[in-house]
Scaffold this active site. Structure first.
Site, mmCIF file in Angstrom:
data_model
loop_
_atom_site.group_PDB
_atom_site.id
_atom_site.type_symbol
_atom_site.label_atom_id
_atom_site.label_comp_id
_atom_site.label_asym_id
_atom_site.label_seq_id
_atom_site.Cartn_x
_atom_site.Cartn_y
_atom_site.Cartn_z
ATOM 1 N N ASP A 187 0.904 -0.857 -0.199
ATOM 2 C CA ASP A 187 -0.026 0.193 0.164
ATOM 3 C C ASP A 187 0.879 1.050 -0.086
ATOM 4 O O ASP A 187 1.782 1.340 0.632
ATOM 5 C CB ASP A 187 -1.068 -0.266 1.092
ATOM 6 C CG ASP A 187 -1.536 1.501 1.175
ATOM 7 O OD1 ASP A 187 -2.934 1.027 0.586
ATOM 8 O OD2 ASP A 187 -1.595 2.455 1.918
ATOM 9 N N ASN A 195 -2.253 12.869 -3.691
ATOM 10 C CA ASN A 195 -3.097 13.341 -5.210
ATOM 11 C C ASN A 195 -3.655 14.861 -4.322
ATOM 12 O O ASN A 195 -4.306 15.976 -5.509
ATOM 13 C CB ASN A 195 -4.191 12.761 -5.303
ATOM 14 C CG ASN A 195 -4.089 10.849 -5.239
ATOM 15 O OD1 ASN A 195 -3.641 11.408 -6.440
ATOM 16 N ND2 ASN A 195 -5.615 10.164 -5.308
ATOM 17 N N ASP A 204 -1.377 9.074 -11.068
ATOM 18 C CA ASP A 204 -1.573 7.845 -11.370
ATOM 19 C C ASP A 204 -0.016 7.753 -12.207
ATOM 20 O O ASP A 204 0.215 6.644 -11.959
ATOM 21 C CB ASP A 204 -1.990 8.351 -12.425
ATOM 22 C CG ASP A 204 -4.158 8.466 -12.097
ATOM 23 O OD1 ASP A 204 -4.197 8.097 -11.081
ATOM 24 O OD2 ASP A 204 -4.631 8.458 -13.132
ATOM 25 N N GLU A 230 -4.783 2.653 -4.478
ATOM 26 C CA GLU A 230 -2.900 1.998 -4.271
ATOM 27 C C GLU A 230 -2.540 0.578 -3.228
ATOM 28 O O GLU A 230 -1.429 1.411 -3.418
ATOM 29 C CB GLU A 230 -2.797 3.678 -3.163
ATOM 30 C CG GLU A 230 -3.121 3.751 -2.050
ATOM 31 C CD GLU A 230 -4.082 4.058 -1.442
ATOM 32 O OE1 GLU A 230 -4.823 4.094 -0.306
ATOM 33 O OE2 GLU A 230 -5.533 4.119 -2.840
#
Length: 311
Positions: A187, A195, A204, A230
């Site tokens: 993770d 973000n 991304d 993620e």
């Protein structure tokens, strides 16, 4: 005439020979034409009014190739081009005529126009080739669709659907061979902050960077999947828990040292990982995934950017 081949009745010769749809050429032992019917002249596309007495090679194309070796009753196919440029395919059957003493006295050549059959065969071949090409194209498209169905479009790693199918098969194999399987649930740390700070496009890019790192460091037998958001999961067949932990920790160090460039921003990211193994951590898919998730939770609770294995 010399060999008295047609001295039965003139009317019989006219009906049997001149009206034949197949071409007939009679040769003496020197390969000179003794007789030739109208069908043969038409098939051979010869404009000669009188072919009797001529050598066979003057009337029959590629005659020399036809008699390279003896071929009693053997059939060969030749091509004849007419004055108008039309190509005809002719089947040739040749037999040796014997005199009263049983000695060779000439040849009997039978010509059959098989152009229509050859054209049909050619059309069928072309149709079959086109059909095979389309089948190949369809199979290729089906393979592409199959790949798209089991791949994550962003990272090009396998998706969760493929993960469940593969893990089930690997567990069956491991139970049979008594070999271990390790799972690593990975993770990205503080992904929401990436973000929020740099935008979702930057997020991304970071996901794709991690996916690329996983692909480069995996063994051929390993399977890397995007588990969701993620999160990533790696299946490592044959790897004991201690070996898998060392490998994933090395991967963590490699990724944390990388910089992802997005526009004018240079982004560094880390991940946490939880590991579990068959059969020490669990004996089925649910038990292993729960164990890996619990180990991941412990890694995050301990400060992130670390690997925890749960036996």
């Amino acid at each position: 005439v010399r060999h008295k081949l047609f001295d039965i009745l003139p009317v019989a010769r006219h009906k049997v020979v001149d009206d034949m749809r197949d071409g007939l050429v009679v040769l003496d032992q020197d390969n000179r034409i003794i007789d030739i019917n109208p069908a043969a002249k038409f098939i051979l596309a010869t404009s000669m009014k009188e072919a009797r007495g001529l050598l066979a090679q003057a009337v029959i194309p590629i005659w020399n190739k036809l008699i390279e070796r003896p071929f009693d009753q053997e059939q060969k196919t030749i091509e004849v081009t007419t004055d108008s440029g039309v190509v005809r395919h002719i089947d040739v059957e040749m037999s040796v005529m014997l005199n009263r003493l049983g000695q060779p006295a000439g040849r009997l050549v039978l010509l059959r126009d098989v152009t229509r059959i050859k054209n049909i065969e050619k059309a069928l071949r072309e149709t079959n080739e086109e059909l095979l090409a389309r089948i190949h194209e369809i199979e290729k498209l089906q393979e592409q669709l199959k790949e798209q169905a089991i791949r994550d479009p962003l990272t090009d790693l396998y998706n969760r659907r493929f993960l469940h199918e593969t893990l089930e098969q690997e567990l069956i194999r491991a139970e049979r061979t008594k070999e271990p399987i390790s799972l690593a649930l990975i993770d990205l740390d503080h992904f929401k902050n990436i973000n929020d700070t740099f935008g979702h496009d930057a997020g991304d890019f970071v996901l794709k960077a991690l996916a690329k790192c996983l692909t480069q460091k995996m063994r051929q037998s390993d399977v890397a999947c995007r588990y969701g958001g993620e999160e990533f999961l790696i299946i490592m067949p044959g790897a004991p828990l201690a070996v898998a932990t060392t490998r994933i920790d090395s991967l963590r160090e490699t990724f944390s040292a990388k910089t992802t460039v997005v526009g004018s921003h240079q982004i560094t990211a880390t991940f946490s990982a939880g590991l579990a193994a068959y059969p020490v951590s669990g004996k089925n898919e649910n038990e292993l995934l729960l164990a890996a998730d619990k180990a991941l939770y412990e890694a995050k609770a301990a400060g992130r950017n670390r690997v925890v294995a749960l036996a």
